[in-house]
Design an enzyme around this catalytic site. Structure first.
Site, PDB file in Angstrom:
ATOM      1  N   GLU A   1       0.826  -1.196   0.000  1.00  0.00           N
ATOM      2  CA  GLU A   1       0.000   0.000   0.000  1.00  0.00           C
ATOM      3  C   GLU A   1       0.866   1.254   0.000  1.00  0.00           C
ATOM      4  OE1 GLU A   1      -3.651   1.958   2.607  1.00  0.00           O
ATOM      5  OE2 GLU A   1      -3.525  -0.184   2.223  1.00  0.00           O
TER       6      GLU A   1
ATOM      7  N   CYS B   1       3.406   8.589   1.181  1.00  0.00           N
ATOM      8  CA  CYS B   1       3.726   7.691   2.286  1.00  0.00           C
ATOM      9  C   CYS B   1       4.077   6.335   1.681  1.00  0.00           C
ATOM     10  CB  CYS B   1       2.537   7.580   3.228  1.00  0.00           C
ATOM     11  SG  CYS B   1       2.820   6.503   4.650  1.00  0.00           S
TER      12      CYS B   1
ATOM     13  N   CYS C   1      -2.622   6.817   9.196  1.00  0.00           N
ATOM     14  CA  CYS C   1      -1.565   6.179   9.970  1.00  0.00           C
ATOM     15  C   CYS C   1      -2.129   5.022  10.796  1.00  0.00           C
ATOM     16  CB  CYS C   1      -0.927   7.223  10.890  1.00  0.00           C
ATOM     17  SG  CYS C   1       0.440   6.586  11.870  1.00  0.00           S
TER      18      CYS C   1
END
Length: 361
Positions: free
Chosen positions: A114, A127, A353
């Site tokens: 991911e 990210c 997160c």
């Protein structure tokens, strides 16, 4: 650290039981510097200037296979057509209400990772993941619930940034190594990827952040490269007992030793350390926790980044309310500890997160 010659990057797939195995699959070119690519094309009998051309096609044009590099002779392209550049394929894409985009990317061996693209008015942050899954088993994190498969190669890390850049049609300005996996259990490839993102993709070193739970001696190893990156340490507790409850893998690395190594990092690099602290209601978010944390960090060149918990299905932790969060902030500020609160983006798409996983949830 010297890079592995491209012509010898033909390694087997990783053992699923090793957290330090190299994950190069079949000689990917992505992640290689101009010098490496020049050496490689010359070994293939081509003139050296084609190395710079190839570098431009990989990083600026985003070419996905050598057959499409039209400036190269067709006869040579046919000879090297099986040499992979190292790009992934899109498995799934979803967009949250705040325009954060979650990508599930399929790698050459079929594994899924991911990546998250986070746009704002002035920048585009990516990210990135560093492992397929994660062996750290943090109790609040979805990634660790899915187990660990293998490390990612430098090509697989850099590819994530190029994928987001292409999708947004916008230059990436910031990269955070906060996706799936523990970066410092894949130190060699993370360091190579940092160099490539800085020198080949053109992202400033101070716009690169590596987040770690803390692996003994690896923070020092990272410091010895003198990168001007940001180090973010996932602390999540002010003492060892509570930290082991939240992060079971922290047991062999006492918090005192971790903080001592962080102080060495500051001394070697001159860069402050960011301490990430997930706030879990009734667990680690009380004023006494904040006071204990402030005593730990007093006199430390650091910054505390508080992250209100992002829910996952597997556990019943709760996010503290805003009054409780502010009370925690107030204690740190009264103790002269630099602190900020980060409300994660992409919550509705399970892209925030602690929510990253290898499926479409």
């Amino acid at each position: 650290m010297s890079a592995t010659p491209l012509v010898s990057l033909v390694n087997s797939t990783n053992s699923t039981n090793s957290t330090t195995a190299n994950s190069e699959l079949v000689s990917p070119l992505l992640g290689a510097s101009v010098a490496e690519l020049t050496a490689w094309v010359q070994e293939q009998g081509q003139p050296g200037y084609r190395g710079k051309q190839l570098h431009n096609w990989i990083y600026d044009k985003g070419v996905r296979n050598l057959a499409d590099v039209s400036v190269f002779p067709k006869s040579w392209r046919e000879k090297v057509i099986d040499i992979p550049i190292g790009r992934s394929s899109l498995h799934y894409r979803s967009v949250a209400a705040d325009d954060t985009v979650k990508y599930l990317l399929k790698l050459a061996d079929g594994e899924i990772i991911e990546t998250v693209g986070i746009p704002s008015d002035k920048r585009l942050t990516v990210c990135v993941s560093t492992q397929v899954g994660c062996p750290m088993a943090c109790d609040f994190c979805a990634t660790g619930k899915g187990g660990f498969k293998r490390n990612l190669s430098r090509a697989e890390i850099v590819d994530q940034v190029l994928t987001v850049q292409e999708d947004f049609q916008q230059r990436v300005s910031n990269v955070v190594f906060m996706g799936m996996g523990e970066p410092l259990l894949n130190t060699e490839n993370v360091i190579l990827a940092l160099k490539s993102l800085n020198q080949d993709v053109g992202i400033g070193a101070r716009s690169l952040t590596v987040s770690t739970v803390g692996i003994r001696d690896r923070i020092r190893q990272l410091a010895e490269h003198h990168f001007q990156i940001t180090l973010a340490v996932s602390l999540h507790a002010p003492n060892q007992t509570l930290r082991e409850q939240i992060i079971p893998s922290a047991k062999p690395y006492p918090i005192e030793d971790l903080l001592a190594e962080c102080r060495e990092y500051v001394e070697i690099t001159g860069r402050r350390v960011t301490f990430e602290y997930i706030l879990l209601a009734g667990v680690n978010d009380l004023p006494e926790h904040a006071l204990e944390l402030s005593k730990r960090l007093r006199g430390f060149q650091s910054h505390v980044n508080l992250i209100p918990y992002n829910p996952i299905e597997e556990v019943d932790y709760k996010r503290p309310n805003r009054d409780r969060i502010q009370a925690f902030v107030n204690v740190l500020q009264q103790q002269n500890i630099a602190v900020s609160v980060r409300y994660s983006r992409g919550l509705e798409a399970d892209a925030a997160c602690g929510q990253l996983r290898r499926n479409k949830r």
